[in-house]
Design an enzyme around this catalytic site. Structure first.
Site, PDB file in Angstrom:
ATOM      1  CG  ASN A   1      -1.991   1.136   1.305  1.00 45.69           C
ATOM      2  OD1 ASN A   1      -1.349   2.291   0.971  1.00 45.69           O
ATOM      3  ND2 ASN A   1      -2.931   1.206   1.761  1.00 45.69           N
TER       4      ASN A   1
ATOM      5  CG  ASP B   1      -2.993   4.502   0.800  1.00 48.27           C
ATOM      6  OD1 ASP B   1      -3.036   4.469  -0.274  1.00 48.27           O
ATOM      7  OD2 ASP B   1      -3.825   4.100   1.461  1.00 48.27           O
ATOM      8  CG  HIS B   2       0.651   6.190   4.924  1.00 47.68           C
ATOM      9  ND1 HIS B   2      -0.228   7.146   5.153  1.00 47.68           N
ATOM     10  CD2 HIS B   2       0.001   5.207   5.060  1.00 47.68           C
ATOM     11  CE1 HIS B   2      -1.143   6.641   5.841  1.00 47.68           C
ATOM     12  NE2 HIS B   2      -1.093   5.232   5.632  1.00 47.68           N
TER      13      HIS B   2
ATOM     14  NE  ARG C   1       7.493  21.108   3.530  1.00 46.60           N
ATOM     15  CZ  ARG C   1       8.748  21.331   3.609  1.00 46.60           C
ATOM     16  NH1 ARG C   1       9.527  21.823   2.389  1.00 46.60           N
ATOM     17  NH2 ARG C   1       9.526  21.707   4.758  1.00 46.60           N
TER      18      ARG C   1
ATOM     19  CG  HIS D   1      -8.114   4.142   1.398  1.00 46.36           C
ATOM     20  ND1 HIS D   1      -8.416   3.895   2.848  1.00 46.36           N
ATOM     21  CD2 HIS D   1      -9.411   4.482   0.799  1.00 46.36           C
ATOM     22  CE1 HIS D   1      -9.670   4.260   3.006  1.00 46.36           C
ATOM     23  NE2 HIS D   1     -10.206   4.654   1.886  1.00 46.36           N
TER      24      HIS D   1
ATOM     25  NE  ARG E   1      -9.330   8.566   4.550  1.00 45.19           N
ATOM     26  CZ  ARG E   1      -9.551   7.705   5.700  1.00 45.19           C
ATOM     27  NH1 ARG E   1      -8.700   6.554   5.676  1.00 45.19           N
ATOM     28  NH2 ARG E   1     -10.547   7.958   6.626  1.00 45.19           N
TER      29      ARG E   1
ATOM     30  NE  ARG F   1      -7.740  11.442   5.894  1.00 45.20           N
ATOM     31  CZ  ARG F   1      -7.929  10.897   6.939  1.00 45.20           C
ATOM     32  NH1 ARG F   1      -7.315  10.285   7.609  1.00 45.20           N
ATOM     33  NH2 ARG F   1      -9.385  11.234   7.347  1.00 45.20           N
ATOM     34  CG  HIS F   2      -3.576   8.978   1.806  1.00 43.25           C
ATOM     35  ND1 HIS F   2      -4.345   8.176   0.880  1.00 43.25           N
ATOM     36  CD2 HIS F   2      -3.914   8.331   3.208  1.00 43.25           C
ATOM     37  CE1 HIS F   2      -5.099   7.336   1.884  1.00 43.25           C
ATOM     38  NE2 HIS F   2      -4.969   7.366   3.028  1.00 43.25           N
TER      39      HIS F   2
ATOM     40  CD  GLU G   1      -7.301  -0.098   0.969  1.00 45.12           C
ATOM     41  OE1 GLU G   1      -7.538   0.800   1.747  1.00 45.12           O
ATOM     42  OE2 GLU G   1      -6.534  -0.960   1.359  1.00 45.12           O
TER      43      GLU G   1
ATOM     44  CB  THR H   1      -5.783   4.435  10.025  1.00 43.89           C
ATOM     45  OG1 THR H   1      -5.522   3.550   8.912  1.00 43.89           O
ATOM     46  CG2 THR H   1      -5.658   3.853  11.400  1.00 43.89           C
ATOM     47  CB  THR H   2      -9.450   1.802   7.514  1.00 49.00           C
ATOM     48  OG1 THR H   2      -9.151   2.510   6.482  1.00 49.00           O
ATOM     49  CG2 THR H   2     -10.910   1.230   7.305  1.00 49.00           C
TER      50      THR H   2
ATOM     51  CD  GLU I   1      -7.277  -6.159   3.022  1.00 49.20           C
ATOM     52  OE1 GLU I   1      -7.423  -6.374   1.850  1.00 49.20           O
ATOM     53  OE2 GLU I   1      -6.469  -5.202   3.808  1.00 49.20           O
TER      54      GLU I   1
ATOM     55  CG  HIS J   1      -5.473  -1.606   9.325  1.00 46.98           C
ATOM     56  ND1 HIS J   1      -4.718  -0.879  10.457  1.00 46.98           N
ATOM     57  CD2 HIS J   1      -5.832  -0.506   8.707  1.00 46.98           C
ATOM     58  CE1 HIS J   1      -4.976   0.344  10.215  1.00 46.98           C
ATOM     59  NE2 HIS J   1      -5.537   0.588   9.302  1.00 46.98           N
ATOM     60  N   GLY J   2      -1.750  -2.372   9.837  1.00 44.88           N
ATOM     61  CA  GLY J   2      -0.976  -2.301  10.923  1.00 44.88           C
ATOM     62  C   GLY J   2       0.008  -3.496  11.139  1.00 44.88           C
TER      63      GLY J   2
ATOM     64  N   GLY K   1       1.007  -1.333   4.142  1.00 46.50           N
ATOM     65  CA  GLY K   1       1.698  -0.108   3.758  1.00 46.50           C
ATOM     66  C   GLY K   1       2.463   0.714   4.810  1.00 46.50           C
ATOM     67  CG  HIS K   2       1.747   3.736   8.862  1.00 40.75           C
ATOM     68  ND1 HIS K   2       2.518   3.656   9.809  1.00 40.75           N
ATOM     69  CD2 HIS K   2       1.838   5.068   8.422  1.00 40.75           C
ATOM     70  CE1 HIS K   2       2.664   4.633  10.452  1.00 40.75           C
ATOM     71  NE2 HIS K   2       2.550   5.723   9.827  1.00 40.75           N
TER      72      HIS K   2
END
Ligand code: PXP
Length: 248
Positions: free
Chosen positions: A11, A13-14, A22, A47, A49, A53-54, A74, A104-105, A155, A198-199, A220-221
Site C-alpha cells: 500500500n 498511500d503514505h 508540502r 486508498h 479517500r 488526504r493522501h 480501496e 486510519t480505517t 480482507e 492493517h498495521g 503499507g504504513h
C-alpha cells in the site's frame, strides 16, 4: 509463483501523505509503486479517500498506466467512488468503511446491516470485471453477509491484533489472533478468498502469514516508514522473506 504462495500487496498511500504535506509533486507514489513492483510486490494497494488526504485521482490514473501487477483500489461505498472504479476497472476493489475524522480505517465494514444496499452497490463492479473484496473484522456474521452479497474476497482487519502486540497486551493479542484464525478457516469454507491487513510489521506479520487460508497480505504504513531507514526495496524484500518463512 507456487500455488499456495502468499501474495504481498504494498500500500503506497503514505508516500502520498508525505508528498501532500508540502503540496508538491514528490515523493511520487506512482514511482514508489513501480519500485515496489520491481522489489517483488505482487500487487499495489491504494486508498482514494473521500477527502483525498493522501492518494488523489491523478495517482489512480498514473497507477493504472504504470503498473504491470494488479491494482487493488480501496474505496468507501459511495456513488463517487463507484464511478471512479467503473472508469478505471482496476483488478480489485476493496470496500472499506470511511469516517472523515478517523486517522486510519478504524474498523471493518458493517455488512450485515447494509446487506441489500451493498449487494446492489457491488453488482456493477463485479459485472465490470473487478474482484470485489470487503474489509471486515473477524466476525462470523459479517463474513456470512459478505458471502451473501456476492463478494469474492474478504480482507480480515488485523489492526487490533497488531495494536495489542505493539502494546504488550499479549493475552488480548492472542484472543484476537484466535478469532482471525477461526474466521479465516470459516470464510475459506464458504468459498471466499481470504486476505488480511492493517498495521502489520516485521514483528507481528508471521503468525498471520502462517495462516494457510490467507492468500494475500496488504501492508503499507510500516513499509513506507521502514523505507526511511533501509530503503523501500530492502524493506519489501525483508517483509517478503518473513512471510515466506512463516508459510506452512
Ligand atoms: N488493508 C486495508 C483494507 C486498509 O485500509 C489498509 C490501510 O489503508 C491496509 C490494508 C494497510 O494498512 P497499513 O498501512 O497499516 O499497513
Amino acid at each position: 509463483m507456487a500455488q499456495n504462495a502468499l501474495r504481498l500487496g504494498v500500500n503506497i498511500d503514505h508516500v502520498a501523505t508525505v508528498r501532500n504535506a508540502r503540496g508538491g509533486a514528490y515523493p511520487d507514489p506512482v514511482r514508489a509503486a513501480v519500485l515496489a513492483q520491481e522489489a517483488g510486490a505482487d500487487g499495489i494497494t491504494a486508498h482514494l479517500r473521500e477527502d483525498r488526504r493522501h492518494i488523489v485521482d491523478a495517482d489512480i490514473e498514473g497507477l493504472m498506466n504504470a503498473l504491470t501487477v494488479p491494482l487493488n483500489f480501496e474505496m468507501a461505498a459511495t456513488e463517487e467512488m463507484q464511478k471512479i472504479a467503473l472508469r478505471h476497472k482496476p483488478h480489485a476493489v476493496c470496500i472499506v468503511p470511511e469516517k472523515r475524522e478517523e486517522r486510519t480505517t478504524e474498523g471493518g465494514l458493517e455488512v450485515a446491516r447494509e446487506e441489500n444496499k451493498l449487494a446492489h452497490y457491488i453488482a456493477p463492479l463485479r459485472d465490470a470485471g473487478c474482484r470485489v473484496s470487503i474489509f471486515i473484522a473477524a466476525d462470523q456474521r459479517q463474513i456470512e453477509a459478505a458471502n451473501r452479497i456476492g463478494a469474492e474476497v474478504i480482507e480480515l482487519h488485523t489492526g487490533a491484533y497488531c495494536d495489542f502486540h505493539a502494546e504488550g497486551r499479549f493475552e488480548e493479542r492472542d484472543r484476537e489472533f484466535e478469532a482471525l484464525r477461526e474466521m479465516a478457516t470459516f470464510a475459506h469454507s464458504l468459498g471466499l478468498e481470504v486476505h488480511a491487513g492493517h498495521g502489520l510489521t516485521f514483528d507481528c506479520v508471521q503468525p498471520i502469514a502462517g495462516l494457510p487460508e490467507v492468500k494475500e497480505l496488504n501492508i503499507g504504513h510500516f513499509l513506507i516508514g521502514e523505507a526511511i531507514f533501509s530503503g523501500l526495496t530492502p524493506a519489501i524484500q525483508e517483509m517478503r522473506r518473513l512471510m515466506d518463512a512463516a508459510r506452512p
